[in-house]
Scaffold this active site. Structure first.
Site, PDB file in Angstrom:
ATOM      1  N   LYS A 281     -27.306-107.740  23.352  1.00  0.00           N
ATOM      2  CA  LYS A 281     -28.341-107.117  22.531  1.00  0.00           C
ATOM      3  C   LYS A 281     -29.318-106.338  23.410  1.00  0.00           C
ATOM      4  O   LYS A 281     -29.489-106.679  24.582  1.00  0.00           O
ATOM      5  CB  LYS A 281     -29.140-108.210  21.807  1.00  0.00           C
ATOM      6  CG  LYS A 281     -28.415-108.865  20.654  1.00  0.00           C
ATOM      7  CD  LYS A 281     -29.321-109.862  19.949  1.00  0.00           C
ATOM      8  CE  LYS A 281     -28.603-110.533  18.794  1.00  0.00           C
ATOM      9  NZ  LYS A 281     -28.192-109.605  17.723  1.00  0.00           N
ATOM     10  N   ARG A 355     -20.596-115.760  12.293  1.00  0.00           N
ATOM     11  CA  ARG A 355     -19.445-115.932  11.392  1.00  0.00           C
ATOM     12  C   ARG A 355     -18.324-116.696  12.081  1.00  0.00           C
ATOM     13  O   ARG A 355     -17.539-117.385  11.418  1.00  0.00           O
ATOM     14  CB  ARG A 355     -18.982-114.561  10.867  1.00  0.00           C
ATOM     15  CG  ARG A 355     -18.476-113.623  11.909  1.00  0.00           C
ATOM     16  CD  ARG A 355     -18.483-112.173  11.435  1.00  0.00           C
ATOM     17  NE  ARG A 355     -19.819-111.596  11.435  1.00  0.00           N
ATOM     18  CZ  ARG A 355     -20.098-110.342  11.092  1.00  0.00           C
ATOM     19  NH1 ARG A 355     -19.136-109.525  10.688  1.00  0.00           N
ATOM     20  NH2 ARG A 355     -21.331-109.890  11.122  1.00  0.00           N
TER      21      ARG A 355
HETATM   22  N1  BES Z   1     -28.257-113.266  14.809  1.00  0.00           N
HETATM   23  C1  BES Z   1     -27.849-111.945  14.549  1.00  0.00           C
HETATM   24  C2  BES Z   1     -28.450-111.383  13.261  1.00  0.00           C
HETATM   25  C3  BES Z   1     -29.948-111.222  13.242  1.00  0.00           C
HETATM   26  C4  BES Z   1     -30.523-110.018  13.552  1.00  0.00           C
HETATM   27  C5  BES Z   1     -30.749-112.264  12.826  1.00  0.00           C
HETATM   28  C6  BES Z   1     -31.898-109.865  13.493  1.00  0.00           C
HETATM   29  C7  BES Z   1     -32.124-112.100  12.755  1.00  0.00           C
HETATM   30  C8  BES Z   1     -32.689-110.907  13.083  1.00  0.00           C
HETATM   31  C9  BES Z   1     -26.332-111.873  14.425  1.00  0.00           C
HETATM   32  O1  BES Z   1     -25.632-112.773  15.204  1.00  0.00           O
HETATM   33  C10 BES Z   1     -25.916-110.519  14.861  1.00  0.00           C
HETATM   34  O2  BES Z   1     -26.102-110.211  16.008  1.00  0.00           O
HETATM   35  N2  BES Z   1     -25.360-109.735  13.952  1.00  0.00           N
HETATM   36  C11 BES Z   1     -24.927-108.427  14.244  1.00  0.00           C
HETATM   37  C12 BES Z   1     -23.579-108.232  13.604  1.00  0.00           C
HETATM   38  C13 BES Z   1     -22.850-107.001  14.075  1.00  0.00           C
HETATM   39  C14 BES Z   1     -22.482-107.117  15.539  1.00  0.00           C
HETATM   40  C15 BES Z   1     -21.597-106.828  13.244  1.00  0.00           C
HETATM   41  C16 BES Z   1     -25.955-107.450  13.722  1.00  0.00           C
HETATM   42  O3  BES Z   1     -26.567-107.728  12.685  1.00  0.00           O
HETATM   43  O4  BES Z   1     -26.193-106.449  14.361  1.00  0.00           O
HETATM   44 MN    MN Z   2     -25.309-112.024  17.159  1.00  0.00          MN
END
Ligand code: BES
Ligand code: MN
Ligand code: ZN
Length: 504
Positions: A281, A355
């Site tokens: 991230k 997931r």
């Molecule tokens: N934990 C994150 C989602 C999230 C984002 C929670 C902001 C709270 C605040 C999740 O694991 C994630 O990183 N999701 C990705 C999915 C993508 C890679 C398909 C996302 O939302 O960008």
């Molecule tokens: Mn994630």
């Protein structure tokens, strides 16, 4: 003790107090006991209220210091807003908000001993319970890492606040408060877990917190890495393999229902920290990912609430605890794993890890417990926050009846849900070139494709997925919460269980 709140009840007449709180409705005068108290002061209501423009609007305060004729240091008249045409239709949350707003006022004026007059035909025991709940929820603060606590007067907060609610039917109100406070305690537990930084709350520490529910009569089981490997949970394990902290799957069973009754199951995403893994991230805001266990926190808080109030339902809580880190042992984009269900997954994005955890947790839950319904909660996608913001969590379901029950519980608890669509056109998007499915389908409909991924692991159980990524962290201040973590989900699920699955 610092920042302590005690809430008691007492019958009328109102005894000696520090600060006395009475209500006056929009456009009206104090009524009932409040009117008697005002009359005892001998003050001119019309003059006093006109002097400060007090009209009884919600949130307005008339503050009289050293009121004559009344055994109190201070008399606060609070506006209670317009009385609705039909008192029956006032949602319970309006009373929770009233309690929250009261706590906000009391903290602001820095008083320590308070008597609140709750009389009138519309103050049912349940509504008095909501006022108490609101007081407690608003009073919550997460400041354990502040080495210098604010002193009295610095930010207005008194060190202790003792509130006595004066009510017509003390025994009934005491019962309602005890019942409601069980749920509140669950919400506060969830807030603590989400607010806690990841260095303090890793997978083992979270599992230890869950283990404490055994004291309340919850049957707690913890599966370790070896056990999960034997069960074939390679999807969950793929997330955890880059972290020095071992994974845990915690199973919480509350046997409050009838003999042989199939349980209701709740499954929570418990990523104690989400760096994104090799698909790392960006730095900005990554600290928020300490809250990526908000689903697991809600399930833990719920089980705490159900056991405390001895709910007459059989409920299973399952939480998948992992940490998603970057290291030489971490999963690579493109890796393919076989989940416990037998489905093969191409991990094309290691940041779509929630997931992967839920895939095995959901499959195991339906396989072992044969639940009547299964609901998962997960801070799953940033996209749900883009779509819905913080005021609703996203709801996805393969079952209209369950979805309807959840939406109703959301409205009743104030933790609202908004249903999003699912369908074959979205299902296609998770097809993989190399495996049965892939874990990331890209930007379009990100929350929906995530739900489709989960659906592959629920078999044919009536199931709902709550994407709480927007609702469970970084909350805007409200009447009942000023903390980063609102504890979203506990009140919602407690309502769902209470209204649909208890005693039948
Ligand atoms: N934990 C994150 C989602 C999230 C984002 C929670 C902001 C709270 C605040 C999740 O694991 C994630 O990183 N999701 C990705 C999915 C993508 C890679 C398909 C996302 O939302 O960008
Ligand atoms: Mn994630
Ligand atoms: Zn995540």
């Amino acid at each position: 003790m610092l920042h302590e709140l005690t809430i008691e009840t007492a019958p009328f007449p109102v005894g000696a107090t520090g600060t006395l709180v009475v209500y006056a409705a929009d456009g009206g005068n104090p009524e009932g006991v409040a009117a008697q108290i005002w009359a005892a002061t001998g003050l001119d209501w019309a003059r006093a209220s006109a002097a400060v423009g007090f009209k009884g609007k919600q949130g307005q305060v008339l503050d009289i210091v050293a009121p004559p004729g009344v055994d109190a240091e201070r008399l606060l008249v609070l506006g209670s807003g317009k009385p609705p045409a039909d008192a029956e239709i006032v949602p319970a949350t309006a009373w929770t908000d009233r309690g929250g707003s009261l706590a906000g006022k009391l903290l602001g004026v820095r008083v320590e001993k308070v008597a609140v007059v709750l009389d009138g035909a519309d103050v049912t025991p349940e509504r008095a319970g909501e006022v108490a709940a609101g007081l407690r929820l608003r009073h919550y603060r997460f400041d354990k890492y502040k080495s210098r606590k604010p002193k009295d007067g610095e930010n207005g907060d008194p060190e202790s606040l003792a509130v006595t609610l004066y009510v017509a039917d003390k025994p009934a109100v005491d019962r309602a408060i005890a019942d409601r406070m069980a749920t509140v305690a669950g919400t506060l537990l969830a807030r603590d877990l989400v607010n806690e930084p990841a260095n303090e709350l890793g997978t083992l520490e979270f599992a230890a917190e869950a283990q404490k529910l055994a004291d309340l009569g919850v049957v707690v089981e913890v599966l370790d890495e070896n056990r999960m490997r034997k069960l074939g949970m390679n999807s969950l394990l793929a997330v955890s393999q880059g972290s020095a902290r071992p994974p845990r799957l915690v199973l919480l069973q509350w046997h409050g229902g009838g003999e042989g009754e199939a349980p209701i199951a709740f499954v929570g995403k418990g990523v104690v920290f989400d760096t994104g893994g090799i698909s790392i991230k960006p730095a900005a805001g990554m600290e928020d990912m300490k809250g990526d266990m908000g689903g697991a926190a809600a399930v833990t808080g719920l089980m705490h609430a159900l056991a405390t109030r001895k709910a007459r339902a059989s409920v299973v809580g399952v939480i998948g605890l992992v940490e998603n880190m970057v290291s030489g042992t971490a999963t690579r984009p493109g890796d393919i794993v076989k989940a416990m269900s037998g489905t093969t997954i191409e991990i094309n994005n290691t940041d779509a890890e929630g997931r992967l955890v839920l895939a095995d947790a959901l499959w195991y839950t339906q396989d072992r417990f044969k639940p009547r319904v299964m609901v998962d909660l997960a801070t799953l996608t940033g996209a749900i926050g883009v779509a819905l913001g913080q005021d609703h969590a996203g709801l996805f379901s393969n079952n209209d009846e369950l979805a309807g029950k959840l939406i109703a519980a959301g409205l009743a608890s104030g933790e609202k849900l908004w249903r999003l669509p699912m369908g074959p056109a979205y299902e296609k998007l998770i097809e993989s070139r190399f495996a049965d499915i892939k874990n990331s389908a890209g930007r379009h409909a990100g929350s929906i494709t995530a739900a489709h991924f989960l659906r592959r692991f629920v078999n044919d159980v009536p199931w709902a997925h709550l994407d709480i990524a927007g609702a469970a962290m970084g909350a805007n201040s409200s009447e009942v919460n000023t903390s980063w973590a609102p504890g979203y989900g506990v009140a919602l699920l407690d309502r769902l269980v209470r209204d649909n699955y208890e005693g039948n």
